[in-house]
Design an enzyme around this catalytic site. Structure first.
Site, PDB file in Angstrom:
ATOM      1  N   GLY A 134     -16.556   0.860  -2.924  1.00  0.00           N
ATOM      2  CA  GLY A 134     -16.931  -0.498  -2.490  1.00  0.00           C
ATOM      3  C   GLY A 134     -16.302  -1.597  -3.319  1.00  0.00           C
ATOM      4  CD  GLN A 281      29.079 -11.097  10.803  1.00  0.00           C
ATOM      5  OE1 GLN A 281      28.592 -11.217  11.929  1.00  0.00           O
ATOM      6  NE2 GLN A 281      29.752 -12.067  10.227  1.00  0.00           N
ATOM      7  CD  GLN A 338      18.004   0.569  11.598  1.00  0.00           C
ATOM      8  OE1 GLN A 338      16.961   1.114  11.264  1.00  0.00           O
ATOM      9  NE2 GLN A 338      18.406   0.512  12.855  1.00  0.00           N
ATOM     10  CD  GLU A 365      -0.928  -0.550 -12.201  1.00  0.00           C
ATOM     11  OE1 GLU A 365      -0.559  -1.507 -12.895  1.00  0.00           O
ATOM     12  OE2 GLU A 365      -0.738   0.636 -12.479  1.00  0.00           O
ATOM     13  CD  GLU A 369      -2.278  -8.622   1.398  1.00  0.00           C
ATOM     14  OE1 GLU A 369      -2.531  -7.701   0.595  1.00  0.00           O
ATOM     15  OE2 GLU A 369      -1.414  -8.516   2.290  1.00  0.00           O
TER      16      GLU A 369
HETATM   17  C1  LIG Z   1      -2.155   5.942  -5.044  1.00  0.00           C
HETATM   18  C2  LIG Z   1      -3.139   5.015  -5.675  1.00  0.00           C
HETATM   19  C3  LIG Z   1      -3.372   5.078  -7.047  1.00  0.00           C
HETATM   20  C4  LIG Z   1      -4.350   4.271  -7.649  1.00  0.00           C
HETATM   21  N1  LIG Z   1      -4.634   4.418  -8.985  1.00  0.00           N
HETATM   22  C5  LIG Z   1      -5.716   3.786  -9.503  1.00  0.00           C
HETATM   23  C6  LIG Z   1      -6.160   4.082 -10.846  1.00  0.00           C
HETATM   24  O1  LIG Z   1      -5.552   4.870 -11.582  1.00  0.00           O
HETATM   25  N2  LIG Z   1      -7.295   3.499 -11.285  1.00  0.00           N
HETATM   26  C7  LIG Z   1      -8.023   2.621 -10.523  1.00  0.00           C
HETATM   27  O2  LIG Z   1      -9.047   2.142 -10.992  1.00  0.00           O
HETATM   28  N3  LIG Z   1      -7.615   2.297  -9.257  1.00  0.00           N
HETATM   29  C8  LIG Z   1      -6.486   2.867  -8.728  1.00  0.00           C
HETATM   30  N4  LIG Z   1      -6.097   2.587  -7.446  1.00  0.00           N
HETATM   31  C9  LIG Z   1      -6.854   1.620  -6.645  1.00  0.00           C
HETATM   32  C10 LIG Z   1      -6.071   0.381  -6.290  1.00  0.00           C
HETATM   33  O3  LIG Z   1      -5.912  -0.443  -7.414  1.00  0.00           O
HETATM   34  C11 LIG Z   1      -6.797  -0.301  -5.119  1.00  0.00           C
HETATM   35  O4  LIG Z   1      -6.593   0.519  -3.971  1.00  0.00           O
HETATM   36  C12 LIG Z   1      -6.288  -1.704  -4.858  1.00  0.00           C
HETATM   37  O5  LIG Z   1      -6.664  -2.574  -5.905  1.00  0.00           O
HETATM   38  C13 LIG Z   1      -6.813  -2.278  -3.537  1.00  0.00           C
HETATM   39  O6  LIG Z   1      -8.195  -2.082  -3.413  1.00  0.00           O
HETATM   40  P1  LIG Z   1      -8.794  -1.452  -2.063  1.00  0.00           P
HETATM   41  O7  LIG Z   1      -8.008  -0.247  -1.728  1.00  0.00           O
HETATM   42  O8  LIG Z   1     -10.242  -1.313  -2.242  1.00  0.00           O
HETATM   43  O9  LIG Z   1      -8.499  -2.534  -0.936  1.00  0.00           O
HETATM   44  P2  LIG Z   1      -9.424  -3.804  -0.631  1.00  0.00           P
HETATM   45  O10 LIG Z   1      -9.707  -4.553  -1.863  1.00  0.00           O
HETATM   46  O11 LIG Z   1     -10.578  -3.372   0.190  1.00  0.00           O
HETATM   47  O12 LIG Z   1      -8.452  -4.659   0.270  1.00  0.00           O
HETATM   48  C14 LIG Z   1      -8.206  -4.368   1.660  1.00  0.00           C
HETATM   49  C15 LIG Z   1      -7.231  -5.417   2.179  1.00  0.00           C
HETATM   50  O13 LIG Z   1      -7.823  -6.725   2.080  1.00  0.00           O
HETATM   51  C16 LIG Z   1      -6.980  -7.560   1.317  1.00  0.00           C
HETATM   52  N5  LIG Z   1      -7.798  -8.468   0.528  1.00  0.00           N
HETATM   53  C17 LIG Z   1      -8.795  -8.163  -0.345  1.00  0.00           C
HETATM   54  N6  LIG Z   1      -9.303  -9.267  -0.887  1.00  0.00           N
HETATM   55  C18 LIG Z   1      -8.618 -10.316  -0.353  1.00  0.00           C
HETATM   56  C19 LIG Z   1      -8.648 -11.719  -0.539  1.00  0.00           C
HETATM   57  N7  LIG Z   1      -9.503 -12.316  -1.392  1.00  0.00           N
HETATM   58  N8  LIG Z   1      -7.788 -12.477   0.170  1.00  0.00           N
HETATM   59  C20 LIG Z   1      -6.916 -11.912   1.035  1.00  0.00           C
HETATM   60  N9  LIG Z   1      -6.822 -10.581   1.238  1.00  0.00           N
HETATM   61  C21 LIG Z   1      -7.652  -9.801   0.551  1.00  0.00           C
HETATM   62  C22 LIG Z   1      -6.198  -6.616   0.410  1.00  0.00           C
HETATM   63  O14 LIG Z   1      -5.023  -7.211  -0.074  1.00  0.00           O
HETATM   64  C23 LIG Z   1      -5.928  -5.476   1.367  1.00  0.00           C
HETATM   65  O15 LIG Z   1      -4.866  -5.811   2.205  1.00  0.00           O
HETATM   66  C24 LIG Z   1      -5.073   3.333  -6.845  1.00  0.00           C
HETATM   67  C25 LIG Z   1      -4.793   3.243  -5.467  1.00  0.00           C
HETATM   68  C26 LIG Z   1      -3.855   4.065  -4.879  1.00  0.00           C
HETATM   69  C27 LIG Z   1      -3.640   3.969  -3.394  1.00  0.00           C
END
Ligand SMILES: Cc1cc2nc3c(=O)[nH]c(=O)nc-3n(C[C@H](O)[C@H](O)[C@H](O)COP(=O)(O)OP(=O)(O)OC[C@H]3O[C@@H](n4cnc5c(N)ncnc54)[C@H](O)[C@@H]3O)c2cc1C
Length: 391
Positions: A134, A281, A338, A365, A369
């Site tokens: 969450g 081109q 491509q 990281e 956005e």
């Molecule tokens: C392969 C992988 C490795 C990872 N490794 C780690 C790790 O080692 N440790 C760790 O703690 N985490 C890790 N993560 C977690 C990662 O940092 C999060 O997935 C990331 O920060 C995005 O969070 P979320 O997936 O919950 O997306 P959400 O925060 O739910 O976002 C969903 C969408 O909404 C957009 N969004 C959210 N808030 C806003 C806003 N205020 N304005 C506009 N758009 C918004 C986001 O940009 C995204 O497009 C990893 C993730 C992956 C996929």
């Protein structure tokens, strides 16, 4: 004075890493692709990584940014970015040994012996666990709870997408210790050994990484396992994320350089309608646009790293480099596919591999956005002024 030149030492280090990558890692590429096609775990196996690290260590290449007093090279951020770019020229993920998470250097003497030093030595592996089902971008919304019970903390909650979570010997876990204060003084970082009882499950992804979900069910840790101070965990988390953000686009830059070289070679030899496609081109523009963006990205990455070295607040520059790198690397890999036509789409070549891996750069990281949010907020609040980023 503006000086875009590399120092003699930086040029030597870049040449050394390029040779290492070409001689020791690139010859493994076909084997890595073959194993992946057969469904084996992606990337190098542990023995291959160990072998490469030991080989590098014989040339004193160990602990790129680890301080000299901990046996590392103590290199600056600009040089680290240059090294990362060279490593990015192969899709085979490799990191030199002798490294530890920056926040582990906040450990007290006893914790340093148990966590920091063995991590630098490669005897123990860590993982950084803040994201929850969450709470991703909105990291302040974490719910994992640590409650005091006598001289122990009892942790309950779930973390997700944790890189290295299945392999780690200990986790740096961020948990709420004071729900009223939340991220503003109520989050604490704990060093939690796997033996304390947390469990991990791998998460399958479209790229090389297999992060994990971690479950903490009444996991008990002693007071001595608090990293830093109780309530100061959120700042540590931001420090971990912020320290090396420029390294992510630096690595992508190397991949883009290599794919552009491959595409130039291919365009010169692939004939259609009686002429090499390099004479069209449409192909030349893809090459030109990619080179332009690669050079822009290089400057953004080096500028962000330089600001780190100057001890400046580099967050704005790092966000710009990460955003531009994520967006442009994905556009470039698409163009390079491509240019290669059907061959680019096959698993015979590494382009589709890069295509899948580079997509992550726009998500982890800090998503695109979230970088845009940081950049816009800095400007709107006047923390950074338009046209004055070099001040
Ligand atoms: C392969 C992988 C490795 C990872 N490794 C780690 C790790 O080692 N440790 C760790 O703690 N985490 C890790 N993560 C977690 C990662 O940092 C999060 O997935 C990331 O920060 C995005 O969070 P979320 O997936 O919950 O997306 P959400 O925060 O739910 O976002 C969903 C969408 O909404 C957009 N969004 C959210 N808030 C806003 C806003 N205020 N304005 C506009 N758009 C918004 C986001 O940009 C995204 O497009 C990893 C993730 C992956 C996929």
């Amino acid at each position: 004075m503006v000086d875009f030149g590399l120092s003699e030492e930086q040029r030597e280090i870049r040449a050394w890493v390029r040779t290492f990558v070409e001689r020791e890692i690139m010859p493994l590429e076909n084997e890595v692709l073959r194993r992946e096609r057969e469904g084996a775990a992606p990337g190098l196996n542990a023995e291959e990584v160990r072998g490469l690290r030991e080989l590098a260590r014989k040339s004193d290449f160990w602990g790129v940014q680890t301080p000299v007093e901990y046996g590392g090279m103590g290199l600056d951020a600009v040089t680290a970015a240059i090294i990362e770019t060279e490593l990015g020229r192969t899709f085979v993920t490799f990191k030199f040994g002798g490294e530890a998470d920056n926040i582990l250097f906040h450990a007290n003497e006893e914790q340093k012996q148990r966590y920091l030093l063995p991590t630098i030595a490669g005897e123990r592996r860590s993982c950084f666990a803040i994201t929850e089902p969450g709470a991703g971008s909105d990291a302040k919304a974490i719910r994992t709870r640590a409650a005091k019970d006598g001289s122990q903390w009892v942790i309950n909650g779930e973390k997700t997408f944790i890189t290295g979570g299945c392999e780690a010997d200990f986790a740096m876990v961020f948990a709420v210790t004071d729900p009223e204060l939340g991220a503003d003084g109520g989050v604490t970082c704990f060093l939690v050994d796997r033996e304390a009882g947390w469990t991990s499950e791998p998460i399958d992804t479209m790229g090389e990484r297999r992060p994990a979900s971690l479950v903490f069910d009444d996991v008990r840790v002693p007071e001595a396992n608090v990293l830093g101070e109780v309530g100061k965990g959120f700042q540590l988390a931001m420090q971990w994320i912020g320290k090396g953000r420029y390294l992510l686009p630096a690595r992508a830059l190397g991949g883009c350089e290599r794919m552009l070289e491959m595409s130039i070679d291919y365009a010169k030899t692939r004939q259609t309608f009686g002429a090499p496609i390099a004479e069209r081109q449409a192909i030349q523009w893809m090459i030109a646009d990619s080179q332009t963006e690669i050079e822009a990205l290089r400057l953004l990455v080096l500028n962000a790293a330089w600001q780190v070295d100057q001890g400046r607040d580099s967050r704005h520059a790092q966000s710009i480099a990460k955003l531009f790198g994520g967006v442009k690397a994905n556009e470039i890999v698409d163009r390079m596919m491509q240019i290669h036509g059907g061959m680019g789409y096959t698993r015979e070549l590494p382009i589709e591999r890069w295509y899948r891996d580079l997509r992550l750069l726009r998500i982890f990281e800090g998503t695109d956005e979230i970088q845009r949010r940081t950049i816009a907020r800095d400007l709107l609040k006047g923390r950074v002024k338009v046209g004055e980023t070099l001040r």
